[in-house]
Design a protein around this motif. Structure first.
Motif, PDB file in Angstrom:
ATOM      1  N   CYS A  51      -0.180   6.430   0.218  1.00 15.62           N
ATOM      2  CA  CYS A  51      -1.169   7.465  -0.406  1.00 15.62           C
ATOM      3  C   CYS A  51      -2.613   6.743  -0.005  1.00 15.62           C
ATOM      4  O   CYS A  51      -2.535   5.505  -0.023  1.00 15.62           O
ATOM      5  N   ASP A  52      -3.606   7.370   0.103  1.00 11.46           N
ATOM      6  CA  ASP A  52      -4.873   6.792   0.302  1.00 11.46           C
ATOM      7  C   ASP A  52      -5.450   6.257  -1.108  1.00 11.46           C
ATOM      8  O   ASP A  52      -4.861   6.365  -2.120  1.00 11.46           O
ATOM      9  N   HIS A  53      -6.970   5.908  -0.844  1.00  6.74           N
ATOM     10  CA  HIS A  53      -7.426   5.373  -2.114  1.00  6.74           C
ATOM     11  C   HIS A  53      -7.810   6.551  -3.212  1.00  6.74           C
ATOM     12  O   HIS A  53      -8.193   5.990  -4.181  1.00  6.74           O
ATOM     13  N   GLU A  54      -7.708   7.762  -2.863  1.00  6.29           N
ATOM     14  CA  GLU A  54      -7.951   8.702  -3.610  1.00  6.29           C
ATOM     15  C   GLU A  54      -6.633   9.464  -4.249  1.00  6.29           C
ATOM     16  O   GLU A  54      -6.846  10.621  -4.604  1.00  6.29           O
ATOM     17  N   ALA A  55      -5.445   8.954  -3.789  1.00  2.00           N
ATOM     18  CA  ALA A  55      -4.158   9.375  -4.245  1.00  2.00           C
ATOM     19  C   ALA A  55      -3.784  10.813  -3.379  1.00  2.00           C
ATOM     20  O   ALA A  55      -2.749  11.225  -3.787  1.00  2.00           O
ATOM     21  N   ILE A 114      -2.270   2.914  -0.676  1.00  2.00           N
ATOM     22  CA  ILE A 114      -1.234   2.105  -1.602  1.00  2.00           C
ATOM     23  C   ILE A 114       0.116   2.705  -1.440  1.00  2.00           C
ATOM     24  O   ILE A 114       0.179   3.722  -0.750  1.00  2.00           O
ATOM     25  N   ALA A 115       1.232   1.900  -1.308  1.00  2.62           N
ATOM     26  CA  ALA A 115       2.600   2.285  -0.948  1.00  2.62           C
ATOM     27  C   ALA A 115       3.363   2.232  -2.350  1.00  2.62           C
ATOM     28  O   ALA A 115       3.287   1.473  -3.163  1.00  2.62           O
ATOM     29  N   MET A 116       4.242   3.539  -2.472  1.00  2.00           N
ATOM     30  CA  MET A 116       4.728   3.607  -3.701  1.00  2.00           C
ATOM     31  C   MET A 116       6.319   3.682  -3.550  1.00  2.00           C
ATOM     32  O   MET A 116       6.892   4.277  -2.674  1.00  2.00           O
TER      33      MET A 116
END
Length: 510
Positions: A51-55, A114-116
């Motif tokens: 995801c980017d920094h805005e989810a 972010i990587a989830m």
């Protein structure tokens, strides 16, 4: 739905991450996401997502990002943004899954994504962080940081198939048969989809020829004269009929054939718009990018006027809209703008409707792609032949089509082959229940992904929930409509109103 987040455990002997110049050569966000999935320990691993920094979702290995998963992504972004020294963040979900988040940071330390990693709680131990932050993982995160930083150039391979190919249709038809099956891994970054999908309109227009008559019959007295746009084409004057011969005794009279119902309805319907008020409902942008403003035209009329022939009312609405656009060109033509109008079954049955639209557009020097027509999914199945003919006519004219109340009906999917179909509006019953019902959630995600594969915009209607708005943005929906987002306002107010289609500020509010 979620348990309290646990404290992150820093891995032992974690070296500093330095971005290596040229490290992203030949890589894309989807390809790096798949590499990350491949190097992680396979034991009870559910999925990996980026995801980017805005989810907003950039890539998923399998499945879809549901509201619960989206919620933990937002929480992790907040934690990792505040604590810039934390190498990871962990939290547990009530359904037995454990989420571990790896930050994607620019060289300055700013969080760009972010990587989830979702895995079974039983597979999580004290050495989990060490096992998922190995040297190969850190190298992939470095490359992702370069690709995901703001302003990074799009690389070959990031873009999706924007054409309407048979292979793409086959994918959609298979998805319709099994909508709960895992989605394709290579989800497309929202920014790149917007670049590909944006159908810009020419800000300038070519003035109409200085002719004073429309099709040689209807005199154009002024751009505000609604009668000059009446969708009735006069036939050439016919020679006088010869005197009727006397009918021999015993021969029955010959009955003349009446005019076709659709045409006769438009001709016979009185053109009275005293009680007709046009409003515009904006399509609010859920993602940054693109200059085109989009509005849906909503007609308000008296109960008596609402009972008139539907085809005549549709013609009157378009007539009023084009007349206003011609008279107030500076109010909407300063930047690319488009308008959509809902159509009835009666209008779709009129084979000459698009020809009348073309004549009116030419008379006023308005580009054809300024106008779009919304057709309900139910009409696409009930009047399939008429809808196909109408879409083909719009494609030749340059106007475009919206499939409204789209619910992933397999009978409608082949219509997406046409380049004239440029927008899908998801059935609001699905979006309203998607936060609680997994099946509805799967259908919404499938519709958004299908739109991206086919190179089509996707919109949600009647969105009044903050949670629904945030989730729709995260999964890549392009537009939303709702009274709390941008209410309908009179067409005449368009000149003085600020742009209501800009990115919705409350998407990121807390």
């Amino acid at each position: 739905m979620r348990q309290k987040a646990t404290a992150a455990r820093p891995p032992a002997n974690t070296p500093g991450l330095a971005v290596v110049p040229g490290a992203t050569a030949g890589h894309t966000v989807p390809s790096l996401g798949q590499q990350l999935r491949d190097v992680l320990p396979p034991r009870r691993l559910h999925s990996v997502s980026l995801c980017d920094h805005e989810a907003n979702v950039l890539w998923l290995s399998e499945g879809a990002l549901g509201p619960d998963e989206h919620g933990v992504v937002v929480e992790a972004l907040e934690v990792l943004t505040t604590d810039t020294s934390s190498p990871c963040h962990e939290t547990s979900l009530e359904d037995g899954r454990h989420a571990l988040f790896l930050p994607v940071r620019a060289p300055s330390g700013n969080l760009v994504g972010i990587a989830m990693i979702l895995a079974d709680c039983k597979s999580v131990g004290d050495d989990t962080v060490e096992r998922v932050t190995t040297a190969p993982v850190r190298a992939i995160m470095q490359r992702l940081a370069v690709l995901m930083k703001p302003g990074a150039a799009h690389r070959a391979g990031d873009t999706h198939v924007g054409g309407t190919t048979t292979a793409a249709i086959s994918v959609l038809e298979r998805a319709a048969e099994s909508v709960l099956a895992p989605l394709p891994a290579a989800a497309i970054p929202p920014e790149q989809v917007n670049d590909i999908l944006e159908f810009e309109l020419a800000p300038e227009y070519t003035p109409a020829p200085p002719a004073s008559r429309l099709n040689g019959s209807a005199e154009i007295r002024s751009s505000s004269d609604m009668l000059s746009l009446e969708f009735v084409e006069d036939a050439p004057a016919a020679a006088p009929k010869p005197p009727r011969a006397a009918r021999p005794p015993g021969v029955p009279p010959v009955l003349t054939e009446p005019a076709p119902p659709a045409v006769a309805a438009v001709v016979a319907a009185p053109v009275s718009d005293a009680n007709l008020i046009l409003e515009v409902l904006p399509f609010a942008k859920l993602r940054a990018g693109g200059q085109t403003r989009r509005f849906q035209v909503v007609a308000r009329t008296s109960p008596r006027e609402a009972q008139r022939d539907p085809a005549a009312l549709d013609a009157l609405i378009v007539q009023r809209l084009l007349g206003w656009l011609a008279a107030h060109r500076s109010a909407w033509n300063s930047q690319p703008t488009s308008f959509t109008v809902n159509l009835s079954i009666a209008t779709l049955e009129d084979e000459r409707f698009v020809q009348k639209i073309a004549a009116a557009l030419n008379a006023h020097g308005i580009a054809a792609d300024t106008l779009g027509f919304e057709i309900a999914e139910a009409l696409c199945t009930q009047r399939r032949a008429q809808v196909e003919r109408f879409i083909t006519q719009c494609d030749k004219l340059g106007a475009w089509v919206v499939i409204e109340d789209f619910s992933f009906d397999s009978q409608v999917l082949p219509l997406l082959r046409s380049k004239a179909v440029r927008l899908l509006k998801i059935d609001p019953k699905l979006t309203s229940s998607a936060l609680k019902d997994k099946f509805s959630q799967a259908l919404v995600v499938a519709a958004v992904q299908a739109a991206k594969v086919m190179g089509i915009h996707c919109a949600a209607k009647r969105v009044d929930s903050q949670a629904a708005l945030q989730w729709l943005t995260a999964i890549g929906c392009d537009f939303a409509q709702g009274t709390s987002l941008a209410p309908a306002h009179p067409l005449e107010a368009l000149a003085s109103s600020p742009d209501p289609t800009s990115r919705v500020a409350l998407v990121r509010s807390t």
